[in-house]
Design an enzyme around this catalytic site. Structure first.
Site, PDB file in Angstrom:
ATOM      1  CB  SER A  28      -0.934  -0.034   1.214  1.00  0.00           C
ATOM      2  OG  SER A  28      -1.765   1.109   1.254  1.00  0.00           O
ATOM      3  CE  LYS A  54      -1.321   1.532  -3.901  1.00  0.00           C
ATOM      4  NZ  LYS A  54      -0.412   0.383  -4.101  1.00  0.00           N
ATOM      5  CE1 TYR A  96       0.001   4.709  -6.164  1.00  0.00           C
ATOM      6  CE2 TYR A  96       0.328   6.361  -4.450  1.00  0.00           C
ATOM      7  CZ  TYR A  96       0.688   5.156  -5.047  1.00  0.00           C
ATOM      8  OH  TYR A  96       1.714   4.418  -4.535  1.00  0.00           O
TER       9      TYR A  96
END
Length: 691
Positions: A182, A216, A212
């Site tokens: 992550s 994550k 993005y």
């Protein structure tokens, strides 16, 4: 500012944990790759292993004797990385072609891997798309970052689960793991915006940095959910923040990457960045990290993040039907007691229906008692009354000449009669193979299905009939249009059971493919074995049905043809409800009758979804538009009760029965022009151009 770079970063800066901030200037690590144990005999996959921390992870694993599959989409770049790593370590990684932005590619990759290996000890879900142009999407139409980083890895892991869980049985406890890379960026978002999954105006208004960070956060959610579901089977699932690393602004030219690159002089490189996932994947302490978020600085539980993730995971978990789990997001855990309860209620329902059908419920002796009060059109009511009178006159005539008068009715102890009772069978789509296999039993072949030669020896002695497999969950099962792949598991299963089976045939089925499918499931060309259930849609039936009929006729396969005019005609109303229009349903039905007649074939039946269910105030459901009651869109929500597909109600079902009866009567007396009669037009039948 919501969705913009500043709208994401400014509030996010106040959410970042001490671990996130301290990774900007990380202390000297207390663990090194020298502490990785010997990995001889271990099989591992690293996605995105040709560059960055992925390549450094592969390097360290090879140095400790693991067999490593380097998974990536660029064959040339991966080959170069494998050559470099072999030169540096003396060991060679195995290339695995994987494009996480294409779910078909993901499946093909898993099939390739499982053809070579029976074990997988550690899966490093390392690859990521980072800060691409927001216009880019995956091959399946998902946001590129979420589709690659979350959905691609989730699907990859899910398909690999059988071999991963199997490896647990032969490995020391806590050593089989799935590592999800992550980022500290997961702390910058508070949840997942589902409207950004697919492309559209809302997604395009988002900054690529936020998308993005959202992906994550998705990695954390998926990791924790795998832990929640499979920890009791010994699987360790860990998400991690590898640290803030040097950013390549040429590969990631977004505003976010350029700002982060200001810290490049103080940030570690890929070698140090790989330490966290190597530690999580190989260190003994990793067995304690399941369901947690690991970082360079600390191992955190991050309860607030994980609780948000748990809520999202619950909402994503599929409602698989009342037999498995509940519709409420808090009731999505599969419960085997539901299956037992469903079995009991199914048995009770079947016995009730059998009793009902033998108690004059299905009798045709009293058609004048049928209510036509729902019919709004005077012309249509006249047609219905004419049909009822014709049926009543025919029944009166049979009684006048004494036909059937010598027999006692079934409910009074006599035999069955075609006018008083109906045969009753059960059927469903064989979709969930785990369930169908559990309900499959071996029985001796019924004597009625054995020829004299099969039933006796040369000397005339009786032969013990061979055992065959029957699915005991239904009399008749069908293969859906989505699961009819020639080499797929569903076709293989259906090939092996003795039940009569159905095959859904839609517009995507090629004529030669249909014949090949029949060759597989009915190689002996046994009559009654296969029923073809056509479901094209009213606007497509003219282009496909005749070619399918012709191909089957030329093949010599004996089949039963059934028309399903429901599934190809589903639409969404302006109010957002899933529905069907009665006009398109009967258009496909009457077209099917006509095309079969023109091809020298015969439509043998109709497959309908309908219900006699009434609401609490005694009215029929309102799920399909039109029909003799002229149901409109603004009435759909009045009594819409289906959790799945929209069904015809009692009145609309009677409309269909009258229409079919009228069509067969006209065919019997030689009249044509089904599309021009009063019954068809008043019920909303539509004309579609013929090819």
């Amino acid at each position: 500012m919501e969705g913009t770079f500043l709208g994401t970063m400014v509030p996010g800066l106040f959410k970042v944990s001490w671990s996130g901030w301290s990774s900007m200037l990380p202390p000297k690590p207390k663990w090194s790759i020298d502490q990785i144990p010997d990995l001889s005999g271990k099989v591992m996959i690293v996605t995105g292993g040709n560059t960055g921390i992925g390549k450094e992870t592969v390097r360290a694993l090879l140095q400790h004797n693991a067999k490593v599959y380097l998974a990536g989409r660029n064959a040339e770049a991966c080959a170069a990385a494998i050559r470099e790593l072999k030169r540096d370590t003396g060991r060679e990684a195995v290339f695995l072609r994987l494009d996480l932005a294409d779910l078909k590619s993901v499946k093909a990759t898993v099939e390739e891997f499982m053809s070579k290996e029976t074990q997988l000890h550690v899966l490093f879900n390392n690859a990521a798309a980072m800060y691409p142009d927001v216009d880019l999407v995956t091959a399946d139409g998902y946001d590129l970052q979420f589709g690659t980083n979350v959905l691609g890895h989730f699907y990859f892991t899910k398909l690999l689960l059988p071999v991963i869980l199997g490896t647990i049985n032969t490995s020391p406890p806590g050593t089989v793991r799935v590592i999800h890379t992550s980022s500290v960026g997961h702390e910058f978002v508070s949840g997942i915006d589902f409207d950004t999954f697919r492309d559209g105006p809302h997604r395009r208004r988002q900054d690529t940095t936020r998308l993005y960070f959202q992906s994550k956060f998705g990695n954390v959610v998926v990791s924790d959910e795998f832990h929640r579901r499979f920890a009791d089977q010994g699987l360790i699932s860990i998400s991690l923040h590898p640290g803030n690393l040097k950013v390549n602004t040429e590969r990631q030219p977004s505003l976010g990457s350029k700002l982060v690159s200001v810290f490049n002089p103080t940030l570690p490189g890929a070698t140090l960045g790989a330490l966290t996932q190597l530690w999580a994947g190989t260190a003994l302490v990793g067995a304690e990290l399941g369901g947690k978020v690991a970082s360079l600085v600390s191992m955190q539980s991050q309860e607030a993040v994980l609780q948000r993730g748990l809520g999202i995971a619950k909402s994503l978990a599929s409602g698989m039907g009342d037999n498995v789990n509940g519709l409420d997001p808090n009731d999505r855990t599969p419960d085997p007691d539901r299956l037992l309860s469903a079995y009991f209620h199914s048995t009770t329902t079947l016995n009730y229906v059998r009793g009902l059908l033998t108690s004059d419920f299905a009798s045709l002796h009293h058609p004048r008692d049928w209510s036509l009060s729902h019919v709004r059109s005077p012309a249509l009511r006249t047609e219905f009354e004419r049909i009822v009178e014709g049926l009543s006159d025919a029944l009166d005539f049979t009684q006048t000449i004494g036909l059937g008068s010598q027999h006692t009715s079934y409910e009074q102890g006599g035999g069955r009669g075609v006018l008083g009772e109906v045969d009753f069978f059960t059927s469903h789509e064989g979709l969930m193979l785990d369930f169908e296999e559990a309900m499959t039993r071996q029985f001796p072949t019924p004597s009625s299905l054995l020829s004299t030669a099969q039933a006796t020896t040369f000397d005339g002695d009786a032969v013990t009939p061979p055992n065959v497999y029957y699915n005991t969950s239904a009399h008749f099962l069908w293969i859906g249009d989505r699961t009819r792949q020639l080499t797929g598991a569903h076709v293989e299963y259906f090939r092996g059971i003795r039940n009569p089976i159905g095959i859904k045939v839609g517009p995507s089925m090629a004529a030669d493919e249909l014949v090949r499918l029949l060759d597989i499931v009915n190689p002996d060309r046994e009559g009654g074995r296969v029923t073809l259930i056509t479901r094209y849609g009213a606007g497509k039936i003219e282009s496909h049905l005749s070619s399918h009929i012709s191909a089957v006729q030329k093949s010599g396969h004996p089949v039963v043809w059934i028309c399903d005019p429901m599934h190809g005609n589903t639409l969404t109303s302006s109010t957002g409800l899933k529905t069907r229009h009665f006009g398109t349903i009967i258009s496909e039905l009457t077209s099917c009758l006509r095309i079969h007649a023109e091809c020298g074939s015969r439509m043998n039946g109709v497959s309908l979804e309908f219900t006699g269910e009434l609401s609490e105030d005694g009215f029929s459901v309102t799920e399909c538009l039109g029909g003799s009651m002229e149901l409109s869109e603004d009435q759909l929500s009045s009594r819409y009760q289906s959790f799945c597909d929209p069904r015809l109600n009692f009145e609309q079902s009677l409309d269909i029965a009258f229409l079919i009866s009228n069509s067969f009567k006209k065919a019997r007396v030689g009249r044509k022009g089904a599309d021009s009669d009063v019954l068809y037009s008043e019920l909303g039948g539509r004309k579609y151009p013929q090819p």
